[in-house]
Design a protein around this motif. Structure first.
Motif, PDB file in Angstrom:
ATOM      1  N   VAL A   1      47.758 102.459 -30.610  1.00 45.25           N
ATOM      2  CA  VAL A   1      46.585 101.630 -30.315  1.00 45.25           C
ATOM      3  C   VAL A   1      45.466 102.453 -29.676  1.00 45.25           C
ATOM      4  CG1 VAL A   1      45.766  99.666 -28.953  1.00 45.25           C
ATOM      5  CG2 VAL A   1      47.961  99.540 -30.109  1.00 45.25           C
ATOM      6  N   GLN A   2      45.814 103.347 -28.769  1.00 43.05           N
ATOM      7  CA  GLN A   2      44.792 104.156 -28.094  1.00 43.05           C
ATOM      8  C   GLN A   2      44.128 105.139 -29.051  1.00 43.05           C
ATOM      9  OE1 GLN A   2      47.045 105.669 -24.686  1.00 43.05           O
ATOM     10  NE2 GLN A   2      45.658 104.479 -23.384  1.00 43.05           N
ATOM     11  N   VAL A   3      44.897 105.748 -29.930  1.00 37.84           N
ATOM     12  CA  VAL A   3      44.331 106.685 -30.904  1.00 37.84           C
ATOM     13  C   VAL A   3      43.434 105.925 -31.879  1.00 37.84           C
ATOM     14  CG1 VAL A   3      44.848 108.352 -32.728  1.00 37.84           C
ATOM     15  CG2 VAL A   3      46.260 108.300 -30.654  1.00 37.84           C
ATOM     16  N   VAL A   4      43.884 104.768 -32.309  1.00 39.04           N
ATOM     17  CA  VAL A   4      43.074 103.931 -33.199  1.00 39.04           C
ATOM     18  C   VAL A   4      41.787 103.513 -32.483  1.00 39.04           C
ATOM     19  CG1 VAL A   4      43.023 101.718 -34.425  1.00 39.04           C
ATOM     20  CG2 VAL A   4      45.063 103.157 -34.553  1.00 39.04           C
ATOM     21  N   GLY A   5      41.877 103.210 -31.194  1.00 40.34           N
ATOM     22  CA  GLY A   5      40.699 102.863 -30.409  1.00 40.34           C
ATOM     23  C   GLY A   5      39.723 104.023 -30.296  1.00 40.34           C
ATOM     24  N   TYR A   6      40.253 105.224 -30.132  1.00 38.68           N
ATOM     25  CA  TYR A   6      39.417 106.424 -30.084  1.00 38.68           C
ATOM     26  C   TYR A   6      38.656 106.591 -31.402  1.00 38.68           C
ATOM     27  CZ  TYR A   6      38.367 111.405 -30.560  1.00 38.68           C
ATOM     28  OH  TYR A   6      37.754 112.599 -30.815  1.00 38.68           O
ATOM     29  N   GLN A   7      39.376 106.428 -32.510  1.00 40.10           N
ATOM     30  CA  GLN A   7      38.750 106.539 -33.836  1.00 40.10           C
ATOM     31  C   GLN A   7      37.682 105.453 -34.016  1.00 40.10           C
ATOM     32  OE1 GLN A   7      39.275 108.964 -36.108  1.00 40.10           O
ATOM     33  NE2 GLN A   7      40.774 109.964 -34.811  1.00 40.10           N
ATOM     34  N   ALA A   8      37.976 104.248 -33.530  1.00 43.45           N
ATOM     35  CA  ALA A   8      37.013 103.145 -33.637  1.00 43.45           C
ATOM     36  C   ALA A   8      35.751 103.449 -32.823  1.00 43.45           C
ATOM     37  CB  ALA A   8      37.648 101.844 -33.169  1.00 43.45           C
ATOM     38  N   GLY A   9      35.908 104.083 -31.677  1.00 44.89           N
ATOM     39  CA  GLY A   9      34.753 104.474 -30.874  1.00 44.89           C
ATOM     40  C   GLY A   9      33.863 105.459 -31.618  1.00 44.89           C
ATOM     41  N   LEU A  10      34.484 106.402 -32.306  1.00 45.80           N
ATOM     42  CA  LEU A  10      33.699 107.357 -33.092  1.00 45.80           C
ATOM     43  C   LEU A  10      33.042 106.670 -34.285  1.00 45.80           C
ATOM     44  CD1 LEU A  10      36.027 110.471 -32.927  1.00 45.80           C
ATOM     45  CD2 LEU A  10      33.744 110.251 -31.938  1.00 45.80           C
ATOM     46  N   ASP A  11      33.744 105.717 -34.883  1.00 49.49           N
ATOM     47  CA  ASP A  11      33.147 104.957 -35.989  1.00 49.49           C
ATOM     48  C   ASP A  11      31.923 104.174 -35.517  1.00 49.49           C
ATOM     49  OD1 ASP A  11      34.999 105.891 -37.859  1.00 49.49           O
ATOM     50  OD2 ASP A  11      36.325 104.149 -37.611  1.00 49.49           O
ATOM     51  N   ALA A  12      32.010 103.594 -34.318  1.00 51.63           N
ATOM     52  CA  ALA A  12      30.871 102.872 -33.749  1.00 51.63           C
ATOM     53  C   ALA A  12      29.708 103.824 -33.487  1.00 51.63           C
ATOM     54  CB  ALA A  12      31.287 102.162 -32.464  1.00 51.63           C
ATOM     55  N   LEU A  13      30.020 105.014 -33.011  1.00 48.18           N
ATOM     56  CA  LEU A  13      28.991 106.024 -32.770  1.00 48.18           C
ATOM     57  C   LEU A  13      28.307 106.413 -34.078  1.00 48.18           C
ATOM     58  CD1 LEU A  13      27.831 107.819 -30.459  1.00 48.18           C
ATOM     59  CD2 LEU A  13      29.441 109.558 -31.219  1.00 48.18           C
ATOM     60  N   ILE A  14      29.084 106.632 -35.114  1.00 46.62           N
ATOM     61  CA  ILE A  14      28.539 107.010 -36.421  1.00 46.62           C
ATOM     62  C   ILE A  14      27.675 105.884 -36.983  1.00 46.62           C
ATOM     63  CG2 ILE A  14      29.168 107.524 -38.822  1.00 46.62           C
ATOM     64  CD1 ILE A  14      31.664 109.008 -37.560  1.00 46.62           C
ATOM     65  N   ALA A  15      28.123 104.643 -36.842  1.00 45.49           N
ATOM     66  CA  ALA A  15      27.340 103.502 -37.325  1.00 45.49           C
ATOM     67  C   ALA A  15      26.001 103.418 -36.595  1.00 45.49           C
ATOM     68  CB  ALA A  15      28.134 102.209 -37.145  1.00 45.49           C
ATOM     69  N   GLU A  16      26.005 103.678 -35.286  1.00 40.02           N
ATOM     70  CA  GLU A  16      24.765 103.639 -34.512  1.00 40.02           C
ATOM     71  C   GLU A  16      23.843 104.799 -34.892  1.00 40.02           C
ATOM     72  OE1 GLU A  16      21.977 101.958 -32.267  1.00 40.02           O
ATOM     73  OE2 GLU A  16      23.934 101.057 -32.629  1.00 40.02           O
ATOM     74  N   ILE A  17      24.414 105.954 -35.178  1.00 35.45           N
ATOM     75  CA  ILE A  17      23.607 107.089 -35.649  1.00 35.45           C
ATOM     76  C   ILE A  17      22.943 106.705 -36.975  1.00 35.45           C
ATOM     77  CG2 ILE A  17      23.712 109.450 -36.568  1.00 35.45           C
ATOM     78  CD1 ILE A  17      25.991 109.943 -34.469  1.00 35.45           C
ATOM     79  N   ASP A  18      23.699 106.076 -37.880  1.00 37.24           N
ATOM     80  CA  ASP A  18      23.145 105.653 -39.168  1.00 37.24           C
ATOM     81  C   ASP A  18      22.026 104.626 -38.985  1.00 37.24           C
ATOM     82  OD1 ASP A  18      24.834 107.332 -40.599  1.00 37.24           O
ATOM     83  OD2 ASP A  18      26.299 105.739 -41.025  1.00 37.24           O
ATOM     84  N   LYS A  19      22.222 103.700 -38.067  1.00 36.89           N
ATOM     85  CA  LYS A  19      21.212 102.671 -37.790  1.00 36.89           C
ATOM     86  C   LYS A  19      19.932 103.329 -37.260  1.00 36.89           C
ATOM     87  CE  LYS A  19      20.820  98.296 -35.284  1.00 36.89           C
ATOM     88  NZ  LYS A  19      21.514  97.396 -34.352  1.00 36.89           N
ATOM     89  N   THR A  20      20.095 104.284 -36.382  1.00 30.44           N
ATOM     90  CA  THR A  20      18.956 105.006 -35.827  1.00 30.44           C
ATOM     91  C   THR A  20      18.247 105.814 -36.914  1.00 30.44           C
ATOM     92  OG1 THR A  20      20.088 105.125 -33.689  1.00 30.44           O
ATOM     93  CG2 THR A  20      18.256 106.651 -34.031  1.00 30.44           C
ATOM     94  N   ALA A  21      19.014 106.445 -37.780  1.00 30.62           N
ATOM     95  CA  ALA A  21      18.432 107.239 -38.870  1.00 30.62           C
ATOM     96  C   ALA A  21      17.629 106.358 -39.823  1.00 30.62           C
ATOM     97  CB  ALA A  21      19.526 107.983 -39.620  1.00 30.62           C
ATOM     98  N   THR A  22      18.099 105.143 -40.050  1.00 38.07           N
ATOM     99  CA  THR A  22      17.370 104.219 -40.920  1.00 38.07           C
ATOM    100  C   THR A  22      15.988 103.915 -40.343  1.00 38.07           C
ATOM    101  OG1 THR A  22      19.427 103.231 -41.712  1.00 38.07           O
ATOM    102  CG2 THR A  22      17.438 101.918 -41.987  1.00 38.07           C
ATOM    103  N   LEU A  23      15.916 103.741 -39.036  1.00 39.80           N
ATOM    104  CA  LEU A  23      14.625 103.509 -38.389  1.00 39.80           C
ATOM    105  C   LEU A  23      13.716 104.732 -38.511  1.00 39.80           C
ATOM    106  CD1 LEU A  23      15.828 101.609 -35.199  1.00 39.80           C
ATOM    107  CD2 LEU A  23      14.486 100.662 -37.093  1.00 39.80           C
ATOM    108  N   VAL A  24      14.294 105.912 -38.355  1.00 36.63           N
ATOM    109  CA  VAL A  24      13.504 107.139 -38.480  1.00 36.63           C
ATOM    110  C   VAL A  24      12.957 107.260 -39.903  1.00 36.63           C
ATOM    111  CG1 VAL A  24      13.565 109.664 -38.420  1.00 36.63           C
ATOM    112  CG2 VAL A  24      14.736 108.351 -36.640  1.00 36.63           C
ATOM    113  N   GLN A  25      13.804 106.986 -40.873  1.00 33.82           N
ATOM    114  CA  GLN A  25      13.372 107.076 -42.276  1.00 33.82           C
ATOM    115  C   GLN A  25      12.267 106.069 -42.599  1.00 33.82           C
ATOM    116  OE1 GLN A  25      17.229 106.566 -44.011  1.00 33.82           O
ATOM    117  NE2 GLN A  25      17.637 108.769 -44.067  1.00 33.82           N
ATOM    118  N   ALA A  26      12.214 104.969 -41.842  1.00 33.41           N
ATOM    119  CA  ALA A  26      11.162 103.972 -42.029  1.00 33.41           C
ATOM    120  C   ALA A  26       9.927 104.303 -41.183  1.00 33.41           C
ATOM    121  CB  ALA A  26      11.696 102.582 -41.666  1.00 33.41           C
ATOM    122  N   ASN A  27       9.866 105.530 -40.698  1.00 35.77           N
ATOM    123  CA  ASN A  27       8.746 106.010 -39.878  1.00 35.77           C
ATOM    124  C   ASN A  27       8.562 105.198 -38.597  1.00 35.77           C
ATOM    125  OD1 ASN A  27       7.968 108.215 -41.510  1.00 35.77           O
ATOM    126  ND2 ASN A  27       7.000 106.782 -42.947  1.00 35.77           N
TER     127      ASN A  27
END
Length: 128
Positions: free
Chosen positions: A78-104
């Protein structure tokens, strides 16, 4: 002598290959922090996207490792899966931020990127 040289060359090649495949977790976390700062200092979309891409690469690479605290646990723990989920959340937020940058919308993207710190802080409490 030839056998020694050949074995040294093979060992050296193996070490180089391993090092280029995945950075250690500390290096990935350092890259995330460094590029977060660079992102906030960026003044144009090109520099901002470059920093976000480097952050995403480091976050994906970090998924290949686990913190020392979790090394003795199975991959499906469960803890390892939680760690992976935290990184997935980080990656999703990076993607969301990049979308805003791409929209100037760089200013809005920088504001959105504050969520990256929240994700970092939450996961550091759990896994560091």
């Amino acid at each position: 002598m030839k056998k020694l040289i050949i074995s040294l060359l093979i060992s050296g090649a193996a070490i180089l290959t391993q090092n280029t495949m995945a950075a250690d977790l500390d290096t990935d976390m350092w890259a995330l922090a460094k590029n977060y700062k660079a992102f906030h200092k960026s003044e144009n979309t090109s520099d901002a996207l470059k920093s976000l891409d480097a952050m995403k690469f480091a976050a994906n690479d970090a998924k290949q490792s686990v913190p020392n605290k979790l090394k003795s646990l199975a991959k499906d723990d469960v803890q390892v899966v939680g760690y992976q989920a935290g990184l997935d959340a980080l990656i999703a937020e990076i993607d969301k931020t990049a979308t805003l940058v791409q929209a100037n919308q760089l200013d809005q993207a920088k504001n959105e990127a504050k969520n990256l710190l929240t994700i970092r802080d939450e996961n550091h409490k759990k896994f560091k």
